[in-house]
Design a protein around this motif. Structure first.
Motif, PDB file in Angstrom:
ATOM      1  N   PRO A  98       1.714   6.234  -7.760  1.00  0.00           N
ATOM      2  CA  PRO A  98       0.331   5.939  -8.169  1.00  0.00           C
ATOM      3  C   PRO A  98       0.193   5.565  -9.646  1.00  0.00           C
ATOM      4  O   PRO A  98      -0.755   4.890 -10.015  1.00  0.00           O
ATOM      5  CB  PRO A  98      -0.414   7.243  -7.854  1.00  0.00           C
ATOM      6  CG  PRO A  98       0.632   8.287  -7.806  1.00  0.00           C
ATOM      7  CD  PRO A  98       1.893   7.615  -7.370  1.00  0.00           C
ATOM      8  N   ASP A 137       0.825  -1.210   0.000  1.00  0.00           N
ATOM      9  CA  ASP A 137       0.000   0.000   0.000  1.00  0.00           C
ATOM     10  C   ASP A 137       0.861   1.262   0.000  1.00  0.00           C
ATOM     11  O   ASP A 137       0.537   2.256  -0.661  1.00  0.00           O
ATOM     12  CB  ASP A 137      -0.928   0.011   1.215  1.00  0.00           C
ATOM     13  CG  ASP A 137      -1.986  -1.074   1.133  1.00  0.00           C
ATOM     14  OD1 ASP A 137      -2.342  -1.472   0.003  1.00  0.00           O
ATOM     15  OD2 ASP A 137      -2.445  -1.522   2.199  1.00  0.00           O
ATOM     16  N   GLN A 138       1.964   1.233   0.738  1.00  0.00           N
ATOM     17  CA  GLN A 138       2.875   2.381   0.767  1.00  0.00           C
ATOM     18  C   GLN A 138       3.479   2.632  -0.606  1.00  0.00           C
ATOM     19  O   GLN A 138       3.601   3.777  -1.037  1.00  0.00           O
ATOM     20  CB  GLN A 138       3.975   2.152   1.797  1.00  0.00           C
ATOM     21  CG  GLN A 138       3.486   2.185   3.226  1.00  0.00           C
ATOM     22  CD  GLN A 138       4.593   1.860   4.210  1.00  0.00           C
ATOM     23  OE1 GLN A 138       5.725   1.587   3.833  1.00  0.00           O
ATOM     24  NE2 GLN A 138       4.256   1.898   5.499  1.00  0.00           N
ATOM     25  N   ASN A 192       0.977   4.278  -2.828  1.00  0.00           N
ATOM     26  CA  ASN A 192       0.828   5.700  -2.521  1.00  0.00           C
ATOM     27  C   ASN A 192       1.988   6.513  -3.078  1.00  0.00           C
ATOM     28  O   ASN A 192       1.801   7.638  -3.544  1.00  0.00           O
ATOM     29  CB  ASN A 192       0.726   5.916  -1.015  1.00  0.00           C
ATOM     30  CG  ASN A 192      -0.593   5.424  -0.462  1.00  0.00           C
ATOM     31  OD1 ASN A 192      -1.565   5.307  -1.196  1.00  0.00           O
ATOM     32  ND2 ASN A 192      -0.626   5.123   0.821  1.00  0.00           N
TER      33      ASN A 192
END
Length: 108
Positions: free
Chosen positions: A12, A5-6, A9
């Motif tokens: 993108p 997920d990092q 982020n």
């Protein structure tokens, strides 16, 4: 938030695809003729030679590395042969049979 997920982020625009495993045995060419596993002495030292592979060189190199790592021995890939330091014919034949290769033991 996990690492995946990092990364999403931070980047993108990047398409994250699931990476295939590097040790994909399905990519190795299986053949009809057996691989020859020979024992010879070079400069007085025992050497095991595997030859007779008809597939791509990259697959044979990958197989050589896997054998060397499994047995924790030195060796090389030259002239379409895998050269392993020491007499490991029985162990190499077992490894190759697990992978689905036919093998033939040559020499003493």
């Amino acid at each position: 938030m996990d690492l995946q997920d990092q990364l999403k982020n931070l980047f993108p625009d990047h398409d994250f695809k699931e990476e295939a495993e590097e040790n994909n045995e399905e990519g190795i060419w299986m053949q009809e003729e057996p691989l020859l596993c020979k024992y010879v002495k070079r400069k007085g030292k025992p050497v095991t030679i595997i030859e007779g592979y008809t597939g791509a060189d990259d697959d044979f190199k990958k197989l050589a590395k896997e054998i060397k790592v499994t047995l924790s021995v030195g060796g090389s890939f030259k002239n379409d042969q895998i050269i392993i330091q020491g007499d490991y014919r029985d162990k190499i034949i077992d490894i190759l049979k697990e992978k689905g290769f036919k093998t033939k033991r040559v020499g003493g």
